[in-house]
Design an enzyme around this catalytic site. Structure first.
Site, PDB file in Angstrom:
ATOM      1  N   HIS A 299      18.795  15.518  44.615  1.00  0.00           N
ATOM      2  CA  HIS A 299      19.036  14.132  44.187  1.00  0.00           C
ATOM      3  C   HIS A 299      18.617  13.166  45.298  1.00  0.00           C
ATOM      4  O   HIS A 299      18.738  13.489  46.467  1.00  0.00           O
ATOM      5  CB  HIS A 299      20.530  13.954  43.868  1.00  0.00           C
ATOM      6  CG  HIS A 299      20.857  12.579  43.416  1.00  0.00           C
ATOM      7  ND1 HIS A 299      21.021  11.530  44.293  1.00  0.00           N
ATOM      8  CD2 HIS A 299      21.016  12.070  42.176  1.00  0.00           C
ATOM      9  CE1 HIS A 299      21.275  10.437  43.604  1.00  0.00           C
ATOM     10  NE2 HIS A 299      21.278  10.732  42.318  1.00  0.00           N
TER      11      HIS A 299
ATOM     12  N   ASP B 197      22.374   8.813  34.639  1.00  0.00           N
ATOM     13  CA  ASP B 197      22.611   8.259  35.981  1.00  0.00           C
ATOM     14  C   ASP B 197      23.827   7.349  36.007  1.00  0.00           C
ATOM     15  O   ASP B 197      23.854   6.351  36.723  1.00  0.00           O
ATOM     16  CB  ASP B 197      21.383   7.540  36.534  1.00  0.00           C
ATOM     17  CG  ASP B 197      21.331   7.624  38.051  1.00  0.00           C
ATOM     18  OD1 ASP B 197      22.133   8.366  38.641  1.00  0.00           O
ATOM     19  OD2 ASP B 197      20.504   6.935  38.653  1.00  0.00           O
TER      20      ASP B 197
HETATM   21  C1  1DF Z   1      21.533   4.170  42.813  1.00  0.00           C
HETATM   22  C2  1DF Z   1      20.769   4.915  41.917  1.00  0.00           C
HETATM   23  C3  1DF Z   1      22.470   4.819  43.604  1.00  0.00           C
HETATM   24  C4  1DF Z   1      20.939   6.271  41.829  1.00  0.00           C
HETATM   25  C5  1DF Z   1      22.653   6.176  43.457  1.00  0.00           C
HETATM   26  O1  1DF Z   1      23.518   6.871  44.215  1.00  0.00           O
HETATM   27  C6  1DF Z   1      21.941   6.914  42.540  1.00  0.00           C
HETATM   28  C7  1DF Z   1      21.324   2.747  42.931  1.00  0.00           C
HETATM   29  C8  1DF Z   1      23.994   6.307  45.412  1.00  0.00           C
HETATM   30  O2  1DF Z   1      20.892   2.123  41.939  1.00  0.00           O
HETATM   31  O3  1DF Z   1      21.583   2.200  43.993  1.00  0.00           O
HETATM   32  O4  1DF Z   1      22.237   8.180  42.345  1.00  0.00           O
HETATM   33  N1  1DF Z   1      20.018   6.995  41.045  1.00  0.00           N
HETATM   34  O5  1DF Z   1      20.037   8.217  41.014  1.00  0.00           O
HETATM   35  O6  1DF Z   1      19.078   6.352  40.488  1.00  0.00           O
HETATM   36 MN    MN Z   2      21.514   9.429  40.635  1.00  0.00          MN
END
Ligand code: 1DF
Ligand code: MN
Length: 352
Positions: free
Chosen positions: A188, A315
């Protein structure tokens, strides 16, 4: 009355299994706050968690509250969006950002909490094991405990481990454990490490908007080109965000990788058992559409990687508009392939 366009279908003919859903133990938020106090904190971490913990804007407040809930708030959000099951992992950066001892303790605590929620809601939640890869032997033990005793169905690693990548031989025990237990590793995103983030941070592009994808795509690619997946041929890797754009690069990756290998451009870049980068993506990877509720990208990835390897993810809670579910339900795709996308590929990848 809700707008009919904002309601997902009741019985679409498949279960919607969302495979990259996040949670944060409150204890981890406490550790994050401590870390944010230290003067030399990782700049990506400061940018990311400084924002989600500190901002009073509406979206970060929503994310912050939902991350810490493994009960009624989450279940209500799932019901409103037509999500039948969440596959849940610890949010980035997770234990990887902490010193070894704290990281090991956090991984164990997170796994106990998540397992408890999964026991309470076995038809709604599936858990991915957290670990502290910076202590590889202990991490392998925790993965084994989480899978064999707590029923976790995957391992989540939030990309780089304080600037190091899983192809580094020191992490072999972690990969060995996942391969031996038959569970996939979800690589991830995280914000890019200190030595990569500079120009992204200065432009506000270090986070999920771009930096995440660049860093995690690099990580996935390193696992391939380094020969790591030749050493762990049964290992399955899951990456989100439509494969962090790698499917779109595929022709060029294959061409330039072959050209470089043939010319022995880098002494350490050896020919691969499966020859091409694309074969590894098709045989050792699953790709989820987390954050990319976009039919052209999904169809394209199905066509170049395979309909059996592309999975649905939402997500939650970072990105969870119900309109995305409605749009994906309406994709112009054979019913059989749509069921693979939403349900059966996940059942296979996670052995549900
Ligand atoms: C964000 C996006 C943050 C995802 C995430 O974890 C995350 C974000 C801190 O939008 O800041 O898992 N993502 O997977 O797109
Ligand atoms: Mn994510």
């Amino acid at each position: 009355m809700a707008n009919p366009n904002s309601e997902p279908k009741r019985n679409p003919g498949y279960l919607r299994i969302a495979t990259e859903e996040a949670f944060a133990p409150p204890e981890m938020i406490r550790l994050y706050r401590e870390l944010l106090e230290s003067p030399d904190v990782d700049p990506g971490f400061r940018s990311l968690m400084g924002f989600y913990i500190g901002s009073q804007a509406e979206r970060p407040r929503f994310v912050f509250s939902r991350l810490q809930d493994l009960g009624e708030l989450r279940l209500a959000d799932m019901a409103a969006r037509g999500i039948d099951r969440q596959v849940i992992g610890i949010t980035a950066p997770g234990p990887s950002i902490l010193p070894k001892d704290k990281a090991l303790a956090l991984a164990a605590l997170a796994n106990d909490q998540l397992a408890e929620a999964c026991r309470k809601h076995p038809d709604k939640f599936t858990g991915m094991a957290a670990c502290a890869p910076q202590a590889p032997k202990e991490a392998a033990k925790e993965i084994e405990r989480a899978v064999t005793r707590l029923g976790m169905k995957a391992v989540i690693i939030n990309s780089h481990i304080q600037g190091e990548y899983l192809d580094n031989p020191k992490f072999a025990p972690v990969l060995e454990a996942a391969e031996a237990l038959g569970v996939p590793i979800y690589v991830h995103p995280n914000t890019p490490p200190r030595n990569m983030i500079g120009p992204m941070l200065e432009a506000g592009l270090d986070g999920a908007i771009f930096g995440f994808g660049v860093e995690t795509g690099l990580h996935a690619l390193r696992l391939i080109t380094s020969g790591t997946l030749d050493r762990f041929p049964k290992l399955q890797i899951i990456i989100g965000h439509m494969g962090e754009a790698l499917p779109f690069w595929l022709y060029r990756l294959d061409y330039m990788h072959q050209a470089g290998v043939r010319a022995a451009r880098y002494e350490f870049m050896k020919p691969l058992k499966k020859s091409t980068v694309s074969r590894y993506l098709r045989e050792n990877f699953y790709i989820t559409n987390s954050g990319v509720a976009w039919e052209p990208a999904i169809q394209f990835t199905q066509s170049v990687i395979g309909v059996d390897r592309v999975l649905y993810a939402m997500d939650y809670p970072y990105q969870c508009p119900v309109e995305e579910v409605v749009a994906l339900d309406a994709m112009d795709m054979p019913a059989e392939d749509k069921k693979k996308f939403f349900q059966t590929n996940a059942e296979k990848a996670f052995k549900l």
